[in-house]
Design an enzyme around this catalytic site. Structure first.
Site, mmCIF file in Angstrom:
data_model
loop_
_atom_site.group_PDB
_atom_site.id
_atom_site.type_symbol
_atom_site.label_atom_id
_atom_site.label_comp_id
_atom_site.label_asym_id
_atom_site.label_seq_id
_atom_site.Cartn_x
_atom_site.Cartn_y
_atom_site.Cartn_z
ATOM 1 N N HIS A 68 1.593 3.043 -10.209
ATOM 2 C CA HIS A 68 2.594 3.683 -9.355
ATOM 3 C C HIS A 68 3.880 2.862 -9.317
ATOM 4 C CE1 HIS A 68 4.363 4.204 -5.232
ATOM 5 N NE2 HIS A 68 4.336 5.459 -5.607
ATOM 6 N N GLU A 71 5.809 3.461 -12.454
ATOM 7 C CA GLU A 71 6.492 4.761 -12.404
ATOM 8 C C GLU A 71 7.841 4.634 -11.681
ATOM 9 O OE1 GLU A 71 6.911 8.034 -9.311
ATOM 10 O OE2 GLU A 71 4.775 7.656 -9.643
ATOM 11 N N HIS A 72 7.850 3.922 -10.555
ATOM 12 C CA HIS A 72 9.094 3.713 -9.805
ATOM 13 C C HIS A 72 10.145 3.001 -10.650
ATOM 14 C CE1 HIS A 72 8.617 4.410 -5.281
ATOM 15 N NE2 HIS A 72 7.602 5.023 -5.842
ATOM 16 N N GLU A 143 6.911 2.767 1.620
ATOM 17 C CA GLU A 143 6.251 4.024 1.258
ATOM 18 C C GLU A 143 4.768 3.978 1.639
ATOM 19 O OE1 GLU A 143 5.113 6.492 -2.807
ATOM 20 O OE2 GLU A 143 6.938 5.268 -2.794
#
Length: 435
Positions: A68, A71-72, A143
């Protein structure tokens, strides 16, 4: 060579090829649509935490949440933010990370060629600096804290932690606020180089495009780039016990209505291809016949005030894991779990009428055909099925030729009490109750 496939039952045609570097390219032309949707996906997700890096002999275990995190970071280049470029070219871009995949995508009605090139180029050009990696940790930590306050997210992952003892599917996709601070720039490059090789990726384009022109564009783009020789991926997934870890957990949160999610862990089948797809469809049919709005059980639960429109059920099957989940908002989570147990036992003892299964089969065909109006659905589901060795275009033919009585055989393999657990979210105690 580009292969052409015509699917008469869906009145669809699609084209696919595998380039020299191993990248699979699939195009589903939709000449009467204004929009085009493209998705560039790697077969790499949050459960891939232990593996052998490209060019190495020993396996490593990386911090949770790294897929993840990667991906950012991919949207950042030396010259700026890729989102801005897509916006200037009239496209809406996004990305997501799941347990097994990371996808980068855009939709647009203009500048399709430019946007395809932008999609390919930024995903195939990682750019990480030590400073930007450190900065991103704070953003992702925020987040994670946001998801920690989301009851839907919490009830789901508490269920997974109840079901699974060792499988990494129990770990939050984004990791924890502790694990992401362990991620280094070097970790990101190692994961990228191992899992973002074209041979582990797929590009799916659905929309109003010229197939020959688009295939030529992608091939030309890829031939300009050099990649190391592909190696077989070695991913290590711990052996998982059959039984659930614990029967139940309850978490108090700031909610008005409690939530209840019940799950059963299921050993992934050994089937492949059409057999695996048929298994998944039978599981979907079984759950729909038991818990769907057209079933009598749903009506009774609704009349008893135990469920509302949030009630849902799903069979989740992916690489190395599968499970059933049933539940939603309810004023009485314990009572709902008891009633679900009674319904399952009743179905095991009495079965399901063939006419009900036939109704569900026809409903599934109609629902699937309707979903084919969505470009996003086609691209996402084609990718999901393909990475599992299945084909989305086989769904309708398999459903049309299925003997629905075969569905009842699954009752012997699922809903085992030893594999069952539940997760509750309940309101926080008031000050009076705490005293």
């Amino acid at each position: 060579m580009v292969e052409k496939f015509e699917v008469r039952s869906l009145q669809e045609t699609y084209y696919q090829t595998t380039l020299k570097n191993g990248l699979r390219v699939v195009i589903v032309p939709k000449p009467h649509y204004y929009k085009t949707y493209a998705m560039f996906t790697t077969d790499y997700g949050s459960i891939d935490r232990t593996f052998r890096p490209l060019g190495k002999k020993e396996t490593v275990t990386v911090p949770d949440g790294i897929a993840h995190f990667l991906e950012h970071k991919m949207f950042e280049e030396e010259w700026g933010d890729v989102f801005h470029t897509f916006g200037e070219q009239g496209a809406s871009a996004n990305a997501y990370t799941s347990f097994t995949k990371t996808a980068y995508l855009f939709s647009s009605t203009q500048e399709i060629k430019k946007n395809i090139v932008t999609l390919l180029d930024f995903v195939q050009h990682p750019y990480f600096t030590k400073e930007s990696v450190e900065k991103e940790k704070g953003i992702i930590a925020q987040e994670i804290r946001m998801y920690d306050d989301n009851p839907d997210w919490e009830v789901f992952f508490h269920l997974l932690r109840n079901l699974y003892s060792d499988h990494p599917v129990k770990i939050d996709i984004a990791g924890t606020t502790e694990s992401i601070y362990e991620i280094t720039r070097e970790d990101l490059y190692m994961c990228y180089e191992t899992f973002y090789h074209p041979s582990n990726m797929m590009l799916v384009i659905v929309g109003n495009v010229d197939v020959d022109e688009m295939m030529a564009l992608v091939r030309e783009n890829q031939e300009k780039k050099s990649f190391p020789k592909a190696e077989p991926l070695e991913r290590i997934i711990p052996t998982e016990q059959k039984e659930a870890v614990r029967a139940n957990t309850t978490k108090r949160m700031s909610v008005n209505t409690p939530q209840c999610l019940i799950g059963w862990k299921i050993a992934p089948p050994n089937d492949t291809g059409k057999e695996l797809l048929a298994y998944e469809l039978k599981m979907d049919m079984l759950l729909e016949a038991i818990f769907g709005p057209g079933a009598g059980h749903y009506e009774k639960l609704y009349e008893e005030g135990l469920i509302d429109d949030s009630f849902a059920f799903e069979f989740t099957m992916d690489r190395t894991f599968s499970f059933i989940s049933v539940g939603g908002d309810t004023p009485q989570p314990v009572k709902l779990e008891e009633r679900i147990g009674e319904i399952v036992q009743q179905v095991k003892e009495n079965g399901i009428p063939k006419k009900d299964l036939e109704r569900v089969r026809k409903k599934m065909i109609g629902s699937f055909l309707k979903k084919f109006n969505s470009l996003e659905f086609i691209a996402n589901q084609y990718t999901r099925y393909a990475f599992s060795g299945m084909n989305i275009f086989d769904v309708v033919p398999i459903l049309e030729n299925m003997d629905v009585t075969d569905v009842l055989e699954l009752l012997h393999d699922v809903f085992d009490p030893s594999t069952k657990s539940s997760s509750y979210i309940v309101p926080k105690k008031s000050e009076e109750e705490n005293e």
